[in-house]
Design a protein around this motif. Structure first.
Motif, PDB file in Angstrom:
ATOM      1  N   MET A 148       0.843  -1.210   0.000  1.00 53.55           N
ATOM      2  CA  MET A 148       0.000   0.000   0.000  1.00 53.55           C
ATOM      3  C   MET A 148       0.874   1.256   0.000  1.00 53.55           C
ATOM      4  SD  MET A 148      -2.906   1.444   0.245  1.00 53.55           S
ATOM      5  CE  MET A 148      -4.026   0.128   0.686  1.00 53.55           C
ATOM      6  N   ILE A 149       1.894   1.254   0.835  1.00 49.98           N
ATOM      7  CA  ILE A 149       2.746   2.445   0.966  1.00 49.98           C
ATOM      8  C   ILE A 149       3.613   2.637  -0.279  1.00 49.98           C
ATOM      9  CG2 ILE A 149       4.755   3.287   2.281  1.00 49.98           C
ATOM     10  CD1 ILE A 149       3.039   2.174   4.774  1.00 49.98           C
ATOM     11  N   ALA A 150       4.112   1.549  -0.844  1.00 51.31           N
ATOM     12  CA  ALA A 150       4.884   1.678  -2.092  1.00 51.31           C
ATOM     13  C   ALA A 150       3.999   2.329  -3.159  1.00 51.31           C
ATOM     14  CB  ALA A 150       5.378   0.310  -2.544  1.00 51.31           C
ATOM     15  N   ALA A 151       2.754   1.886  -3.264  1.00 51.24           N
ATOM     16  CA  ALA A 151       1.835   2.420  -4.274  1.00 51.24           C
ATOM     17  C   ALA A 151       1.488   3.888  -3.980  1.00 51.24           C
ATOM     18  CB  ALA A 151       0.560   1.570  -4.311  1.00 51.24           C
ATOM     19  N   GLN A 152       1.111   4.175  -2.742  1.00 49.76           N
ATOM     20  CA  GLN A 152       0.690   5.540  -2.375  1.00 49.76           C
ATOM     21  C   GLN A 152       1.845   6.537  -2.501  1.00 49.76           C
ATOM     22  OE1 GLN A 152      -2.321   6.187  -2.089  1.00 49.76           O
ATOM     23  NE2 GLN A 152      -3.256   4.224  -1.558  1.00 49.76           N
ATOM     24  N   PHE A 153       3.001   6.148  -1.969  1.00 51.42           N
ATOM     25  CA  PHE A 153       4.159   7.048  -2.027  1.00 51.42           C
ATOM     26  C   PHE A 153       4.613   7.207  -3.480  1.00 51.42           C
ATOM     27  CE2 PHE A 153       6.141   7.164   2.493  1.00 51.42           C
ATOM     28  CZ  PHE A 153       4.895   7.290   3.049  1.00 51.42           C
ATOM     29  N   ALA A 208      14.200   3.871   8.322  1.00 51.26           N
ATOM     30  CA  ALA A 208      13.220   4.709   9.025  1.00 51.26           C
ATOM     31  C   ALA A 208      11.939   3.913   9.207  1.00 51.26           C
ATOM     32  CB  ALA A 208      12.938   5.982   8.226  1.00 51.26           C
ATOM     33  N   LEU A 209      11.417   3.959  10.422  1.00 52.93           N
ATOM     34  CA  LEU A 209      10.122   3.342  10.701  1.00 52.93           C
ATOM     35  C   LEU A 209       9.025   4.311  10.282  1.00 52.93           C
ATOM     36  CD1 LEU A 209      11.151   2.099  14.241  1.00 52.93           C
ATOM     37  CD2 LEU A 209      10.595   0.575  12.322  1.00 52.93           C
ATOM     38  N   LEU A 210       7.874   3.769   9.931  1.00 49.40           N
ATOM     39  CA  LEU A 210       6.730   4.609   9.551  1.00 49.40           C
ATOM     40  C   LEU A 210       5.481   3.990  10.169  1.00 49.40           C
ATOM     41  CD1 LEU A 210       4.909   6.478   7.792  1.00 49.40           C
ATOM     42  CD2 LEU A 210       5.329   4.942   5.881  1.00 49.40           C
ATOM     43  N   PHE A 211       4.790   4.766  10.989  1.00 52.21           N
ATOM     44  CA  PHE A 211       3.546   4.268  11.572  1.00 52.21           C
ATOM     45  C   PHE A 211       2.455   4.249  10.509  1.00 52.21           C
ATOM     46  CE2 PHE A 211       4.421   5.658  16.271  1.00 52.21           C
ATOM     47  CZ  PHE A 211       5.242   4.560  16.421  1.00 52.21           C
ATOM     48  N   ASN A 212       1.842   3.080  10.336  1.00 51.08           N
ATOM     49  CA  ASN A 212       0.723   2.949   9.404  1.00 51.08           C
ATOM     50  C   ASN A 212      -0.505   2.473  10.176  1.00 51.08           C
ATOM     51  OD1 ASN A 212      -0.694   2.817   6.972  1.00 51.08           O
ATOM     52  ND2 ASN A 212      -0.182   0.654   6.674  1.00 51.08           N
ATOM     53  N   ARG A 213      -1.675   2.854   9.720  1.00 51.37           N
ATOM     54  CA  ARG A 213      -2.945   2.548  10.391  1.00 51.37           C
ATOM     55  C   ARG A 213      -2.864   3.015  11.847  1.00 51.37           C
ATOM     56  NH1 ARG A 213      -4.994  -3.027   7.563  1.00 51.37           N
ATOM     57  NH2 ARG A 213      -6.892  -1.831   7.503  1.00 51.37           N
ATOM     58  N   LEU A 223      17.514   4.220   1.372  1.00 48.99           N
ATOM     59  CA  LEU A 223      16.766   4.231   2.629  1.00 48.99           C
ATOM     60  C   LEU A 223      15.876   2.994   2.680  1.00 48.99           C
ATOM     61  CD1 LEU A 223      15.961   6.044   5.178  1.00 48.99           C
ATOM     62  CD2 LEU A 223      13.928   6.603   3.856  1.00 48.99           C
ATOM     63  N   VAL A 224      15.840   2.371   3.865  1.00 44.84           N
ATOM     64  CA  VAL A 224      14.938   1.246   4.075  1.00 44.84           C
ATOM     65  C   VAL A 224      13.761   1.771   4.900  1.00 44.84           C
ATOM     66  CG1 VAL A 224      14.702  -1.093   4.980  1.00 44.84           C
ATOM     67  CG2 VAL A 224      16.914  -0.329   4.072  1.00 44.84           C
ATOM     68  N   LEU A 225      12.583   1.718   4.311  1.00 38.81           N
ATOM     69  CA  LEU A 225      11.386   2.238   4.971  1.00 38.81           C
ATOM     70  C   LEU A 225      10.611   1.059   5.553  1.00 38.81           C
ATOM     71  CD1 LEU A 225       9.738   4.859   5.416  1.00 38.81           C
ATOM     72  CD2 LEU A 225       8.544   4.337   3.278  1.00 38.81           C
ATOM     73  N   VAL A 226      10.371   1.115   6.868  1.00 33.95           N
ATOM     74  CA  VAL A 226       9.791  -0.031   7.569  1.00 33.95           C
ATOM     75  C   VAL A 226       8.423   0.340   8.143  1.00 33.95           C
ATOM     76  CG1 VAL A 226      10.200  -1.791   9.344  1.00 33.95           C
ATOM     77  CG2 VAL A 226      12.155  -0.705   8.201  1.00 33.95           C
ATOM     78  N   PRO A 227       7.333   0.011   7.440  1.00 36.57           N
ATOM     79  CA  PRO A 227       6.015   0.353   7.964  1.00 36.57           C
ATOM     80  C   PRO A 227       5.623  -0.557   9.127  1.00 36.57           C
ATOM     81  CG  PRO A 227       5.806  -0.748   5.818  1.00 36.57           C
ATOM     82  CD  PRO A 227       7.264  -0.649   6.123  1.00 36.57           C
ATOM     83  N   MET A 228       4.936   0.013  10.066  1.00 35.66           N
ATOM     84  CA  MET A 228       4.493  -0.772  11.226  1.00 35.66           C
ATOM     85  C   MET A 228       3.258  -0.155  11.847  1.00 35.66           C
ATOM     86  SD  MET A 228       7.285   0.346  14.129  1.00 35.66           S
ATOM     87  CE  MET A 228       6.218  -0.088  15.514  1.00 35.66           C
ATOM     88  N   ASN A 229       2.394  -1.028  12.329  1.00 30.94           N
ATOM     89  CA  ASN A 229       1.316  -0.562  13.173  1.00 30.94           C
ATOM     90  C   ASN A 229       1.966  -0.175  14.499  1.00 30.94           C
ATOM     91  OD1 ASN A 229      -1.190  -1.617  15.174  1.00 30.94           O
ATOM     92  ND2 ASN A 229      -1.709  -0.454  13.361  1.00 30.94           N
ATOM     93  N   PRO A 230       1.533   0.946  15.114  1.00 25.71           N
ATOM     94  CA  PRO A 230       2.176   1.307  16.387  1.00 25.71           C
ATOM     95  C   PRO A 230       1.775   0.361  17.518  1.00 25.71           C
ATOM     96  CG  PRO A 230       0.577   2.985  15.734  1.00 25.71           C
ATOM     97  CD  PRO A 230       0.596   1.962  14.647  1.00 25.71           C
ATOM     98  N   ALA A 231       2.316  -0.839  17.468  1.00 22.07           N
ATOM     99  CA  ALA A 231       2.055  -1.852  18.493  1.00 22.07           C
ATOM    100  C   ALA A 231       3.290  -2.743  18.602  1.00 22.07           C
ATOM    101  CB  ALA A 231       0.836  -2.678  18.108  1.00 22.07           C
TER     102      ALA A 231
END
Ligand code: ATP
Ligand code: MG
Length: 209
Positions: free
Chosen positions: A18-23, A136-141, A106-114
């Motif tokens: 999702m993030i690859a597509a949106q970004f 870099a971490l990225l909070f998703n959802r 850059l390595v972008l690492v999406p994560m739910n904040p949990a």
């Protein structure tokens, strides 16, 4: 020379595709962008195919599927002809994911904040560190404000990890646009989701320098 962003996280369903597509769609508003799908699941490739029939899809955004030994070459080639190359990786660290991380600016690492998502991110962060690639971490959802999100932010800061200062919320608009082969910035230029993605992309560009 363009910049390569590998979107990686061993946790399945964290939002890599999702993030690859949106970004990708948001970055393509300002530059030449290629999306590279190295996940055998092929979700990003399927999204790319949907775009062929979507009137609102920016035709300048390329979606390409590559795997195996051709990957490193393809990355180099795309880097010379595009401003940004985003790589969507599978939810396992296989040899292709390693190649993508090795080649990334850059390595972008999406994560739910949990916590489970942070635990799952450890392998990817370790690999990025081994390859001396910034991550870099990225909070998703992410909920706008929650105790858990604050706790995770504190833990990430204490460990001196990088967190993208803009989080993506849980929005039906993301999944709806994706189902139409679009990014939210293409589906409706002034929605909250579109503003959020543009802000996140701005923060990403600042990180990349
Ligand atoms: N911010 C969001 N808001 C709403 N839905 C989202 C959001 N991010 C992701 N999703 C949805 O969550 C699901 C998983 O997202 P996605 O496929 O991008 O994860 P992934 O990390 O690529 O998964 P996999 O590990 O299987 O490749 C999808 O159905 C997607 O539409
Ligand atoms: Mg995926």
């Amino acid at each position: 020379m363009g910049q390569i962003i590998a979107v990686a996280q061993q946790k399945g369903g964290a939002g890599k595709t999702m993030i690859a597509a949106q970004f990708g769609a948001a970055l393509a508003e300002q530059g030449r962008v290629a999306l590279l799908d190295i996940d055998p699941q092929g979700s990003l490739t399927a999204w790319g195919r949907l775009r062929e029939g979507a009137a609102k899809a920016n035709p300048g955004l390329e979606v390409i599927a590559v795997s195996g030994w051709r990957l490193a070459n393809e990355l180099e080639k795309l880097k010379s002809s595009h401003d940004y190359v985003l790589v969507d990786t599978p939810p396992v660290i296989d040899s292709d994911a390693r190649r993508a991380i090795r080649g990334a600016d850059l390595v972008l690492v999406p994560m739910n904040p949990a916590p489970p998502d942070l635990w799952a991110a450890e392998g990817t962060l370790k690999l990025a560190a081994e390859e001396r690639r910034p991550a870099a971490l990225l909070f998703n959802r992410a909920p706008a404000a929650s105790k858990l999100r604050k706790r995770l932010e504190a833990e990430i800061a204490a460990r001196r990890l990088t967190l993208l200062p803009v989080a993506l919320a849980n929005r039906a608009g993301y999944a709806n646009a994706f189902a139409d082969g679009l990014g939210v910035t293409e589906a409706g230029a002034t929605t909250q989701a579109a503003e959020e993605v543009r802000a996140a992309v701005q923060a990403l560009r600042a990180l990349l320098g």
